[in-house]
Structure formats: structure tokens, C-alpha cells
Design a protein around this motif. Structure first.
Motif, short mmCIF file in Angstrom:
data_model
loop_
_atom_site.label_atom_id
_atom_site.label_comp_id
_atom_site.label_asym_id
_atom_site.label_seq_id
_atom_site.Cartn_x
_atom_site.Cartn_y
_atom_site.Cartn_z
N THR A 1 -3.81 6.88 -11.37
CA THR A 1 -3.76 8.10 -12.19
C THR A 1 -3.81 9.35 -11.33
N ASP A 2 -4.51 9.30 -10.20
CA ASP A 2 -4.59 10.47 -9.32
C ASP A 2 -3.21 10.92 -8.87
N THR A 3 -2.36 9.97 -8.50
CA THR A 3 -1.00 10.32 -8.09
C THR A 3 -0.19 10.80 -9.28
N ALA A 4 -0.41 10.19 -10.46
CA ALA A 4 0.29 10.63 -11.67
C ALA A 4 -0.04 12.09 -11.99
N VAL A 5 -1.28 12.49 -11.76
CA VAL A 5 -1.69 13.88 -12.00
C VAL A 5 -0.91 14.83 -11.08
#
Length: 421
Positions: free
Chosen positions: A231-235
């Protein structure tokens, strides 16, 4: 459990009354018949994890990654449990507490965040196919001796010899006549690299319907990252894409990929705290995002060309389009508007095909069992073309037809519309 993806586990898990309605609709449970493979069973595991009665483990991770995220359970749940979103959230948690798989990390944070590198990697795939090595491996049965995921990927991946869409479409395409709309065409990774003809047709059709079309230099929408817990990369991808798309000052953001439109319109808002600038910008963007068929039907009106397209067509509903965005009438209206098209509704048109992005590679045998039922329904419909609005569904269905010795084609609805010109 603290996660980046904003889902309240405690409140959502309380809603589940274990009625079993989800079991009756889950494509995975229909094949395995095992309680842990049902939405209800997976929720029970998440509850045990939340209460500290079990610990995060590779075994648990594999079980929770066995969900297609098809939303079938969520839309049929009498209590409104958003099981698919809970699965995304718990994968985010597991990604943080377990050691990341180095290959997954390389793909998600290396290739899928760098469009140029991703395109370069496909040059190697083209070379593999062009040299005939894929045919040799298939005919000799050596492909069966490759590692499972590599073997599955080699079987399913179609011919990628065509020039990528981003190299074939100008950055700005003028409308054929009077300008009615200025739209950004969100070019997804799979469409750009694997099905460039869809984007070429889509942009041309939009221009014929009075649209000035720009092709912004966006990155991956982030759906693969959400599905695999990164999710960090998706953000970071969301922040970048939101900035680019809002600064383009367009009337609409249109895409031919159901997963991309679902991510842009729905998922981005769930990545940010309500009331923050990022959340407000994500919400602003969501109001502009359209599936291509929906935009043509509801905004421009569908105006086919003079040439009949004499073919029988059925339609497969992508999960992220029908259940994720409530878009299912519009693709059918588009198809029925084309002169010469005979539309035939298939049984269980909205049942998942088993693709779910890379699920067909990571869980190949189970995916093929889910696909079997879809192919049977396609055969019963007796259509020459299967239309769908998702590139990974296109890949899965094409493989299914080919592996069953069937000659039907799989196309995006806009490709059939483009043929009428």
C-alpha cells in the motif's frame, strides 16, 4: 492491526453473522468446497489474527491471498461486509510484518513504478516469442518442467510483438469535428504493452465523438500494489497520478481498463485521511473518471460508422466494472448500437473468470477451474466474439478459448465500434 489502507477491521468483522450466503456465491469456494477458502472462513482467520489467537505466517498469508477480490461476496452479503476490502487491508498488514518476497518487491517497486523499465522488460518477452523459444517449450512439453508460476505465465501471456500504444498514439489527438470534450486517456500498463490496439481504437473513437484526447505520462494505477499488500507504493503512485491528471484540466479521465477506473475512482480515496488535501484531490479526481463505454454511452452518445460489423457477440462483465462501479448496461448498449452485431447474453455473464490480475499465474490450477465454468457458458452462448472491458480478463478468456480448441475472439467493445468506421 494498523494498516495504511483505511478499513476498520473491528467494525467490519462485527457485521459478519456467519450466515453462509457468501459461500453460495464465492467462485473459489465453489471449486474447493473448503471452509477456509470461503469468505466467511477467511474473515474468521482475520478475526483470530486481530485477537492475537494466531500469528502472521506464510501459511496464513497464502490462505488470505487465495481470494480473487472479485467482490461477489460483498455485493451479496446481507450484512454488507466488505470482505474484499478487508482482504486488501490485511494483506497490507501482512506485507509489513512478514519478510517481503524479493521477486514481488522487484516487480511492484521496480518495474511497475518505472514505465520505461517495464517496457524494456517486455522487449525480452518479445525476443523470447520472436525466436520461437516459446513454441519449442510448448511443443516439447518442457514448459511443464519450469517453475509453476513461470510455466503458467508463459502459457497465458499472448503475443506481445505489436508496438506499444504509447509509441503509436500522439500525446494530443484532435477531434474529427467540433470539439465537445477534452479528455485524458489513462493508458494502463496491460493495455499499453499487451493490447495496444484497444487504446488505438479507443482514442480514435473518442476523437470521432468530438473529443480532444491527451495521453498523460502517468504511472501504474497501483491496483497490483494494493492487491499484493504494498500500500505504501500505491500511495506514492496515487499522489503522482492525481497531480498529473488534475493538472491536465480535462473534462474527464477515460480508460479502457476496468481495474484502472476502479482504482482511480474508488481506491485512491481510501488511501488518505478524510479532510486532508490528498483525500480532497482524490475525491475531485473520482468525479472525473469514466470507463470508456460509460463515457461514450452517457456523455457523447454512441455514433457508429456506416459499415455493418456482421458478428455474433456475447459480453463478459469484469468484476471491477460491474460490482466495483455498477457499470454493466453501458457496454451492452454500445455493442447493440453497432449495425450488424447480434448480441447474445451468456449465462452468468458477471461471474469471475478467475484471472484477477496475476491470480491466474500465482494460483494457476485453481484459476483454471474457475475459468472452466466461464468457457462452458461462452460455448453455450454460441457467439463468435466475446467482448469484455478488462485486459487481464481478455488474456484469461483468450487462453481459455485457445486451450479448449475454440476459434472465438476476445475483444474490447470499442474495437468492434471502431470496425464500423
Amino acid at each position: 492491526m494498523k494498516t495504511t489502507y483505511r478499513v476498520d477491521f473491528a467494525e467490519e468483522l462485527k457485521k459478519c453473522v456467519r450466515c453462509g450466503e457468501c459461500r453460495a456465491n464465492c467462485p473459489i469456494f465453489a471449486e474447493s468446497k473448503r471452509e477456509p477458502d470461503s469468505p466467511r472462513g477467511r474473515l474468521a482467520l482475520v478475526k483470530l489474527l486481530q485477537d492475537g489467537k494466531i500469528q502472521a505466517s506464510t501459511e496464513l498469508s497464502e490462505k488470505l491471498y487465495g481470494c480473487l477480490l472479485c467482490k461477489t461476496c460483498a455485493v451479496n452479503c446481507p450484512s454488507g461486509v466488505i470482505t474484499d476490502e478487508i482482504m486488501v487491508g490485511v494483506r497490507d498488514y501482512l506485507d509489513d510484518v512478514l519478510d517481503r518476497n524479493i521477486i514481488k518487491k522487484l516487480v511492484l517497486r521496480g518495474f511497475l513504478t518505472r514505465p520505461a523499465l517495464l517496457q524494456a522488460s517486455f522487449s525480452l518477452v518479445k525476443l523470447y516469442q520472436k525466436t520461437g523459444l516459446n513454441s519449442v517449450l510448448t511443443r516439447s512439453k518442457l514448459i511443464e518442467h519450469l517453475p509453476e508460476t513461470m510455466s503458467a505465465g508463459a502459457k497465458i501471456l499472448p503475443d506481445v510483438s505489436k508496438r506499444v500504444a504509447r509509441g503509436r498514439i500522439p500525446e494530443v489527438v484532435k477531434p474529427y469535428g467540433e470539439k465537445r470534450f477534452r479528455v485524458a486517456y489513462f493508458l494502463g500498463c496491460a493495455t499499453n504493452l499487451i493490447y495496444p490496439d484497444v487504446a488505438v481504437s479507443g482514442v480514435d473513437v473518442l476523437a470521432r465523438h468530438g473529443c480532444e484526447v491527451i495521453i498523460p505520462a502517468v504511472q501504474c494505477c497501483g491496483m497490483p500494489h494494493l492487491a499484493y499488500g504494498d500500500t505504501d507504493t500505491a500511495v506514492q503512485l496515487a499522489k503522482n497520478n492525481i497531480k498529473i491528471l488534475l493538472s491536465a484540466q480535462v473534462d474527464a479521465v477515460v480508460t479502457d481498463c476496468s481495474s484502472c477506473s476502479a482504482t482511480l475512482a474508488e481506491s485512491y480515496q481510501k488511501l488518505f485521511e478524510p479532510g486532508t488535501d490528498e483525500y480532497n484531490q482524490a475525491k475531485e479526481l473520482s468525479c472525473k473518471v469514466y470507463d470508456l463505454s460509460k463515457f461514450l454511452v452517457e456523455k457523447t452518445g454512441v455514433h457508429p460508422g456506416p459499415n455493418p460489423v456482421n458478428v455474433t457477440v456475447t459480453y463478459h462483465d469484469p468484476c471491477h466494472l460491474k460490482r466495483g462501479q455498477n457499470v454493466f448496461k453501458q457496454p451492452r448498449e454500445l455493442l447493440k448500437a453497432i449495425s450488424g452485431v447480434e448480441f447474445r447474453e451468456m449465462k452468468e455473464a458477471d461471474r469471475c473468470c478467475g484471472s484477477a490480475g496475476s491470480f491466474s499465474i500465482m494460483h494457476h490450477d485453481l484459476s483454471m477451474k474457475v475459468l472452466e465454468r466461464k468457457i462452458s457458458n461462452i460455448v453455450t452462448a454460441k457467439a463468435e466474439v466475446v467482448a469484455t472491458s478488462c485486459p487481464t480478463c481478455t488474456m484469461q478468456l483468450s487462453y481459455g478459448l485457445k486451450s479448449h480448441g475454440l476459434t472465438g475472439q476476445v475483444m474490447h467493445p470499442v474495437q468492434l465500434l471502431a470496425k464500423s468506421y
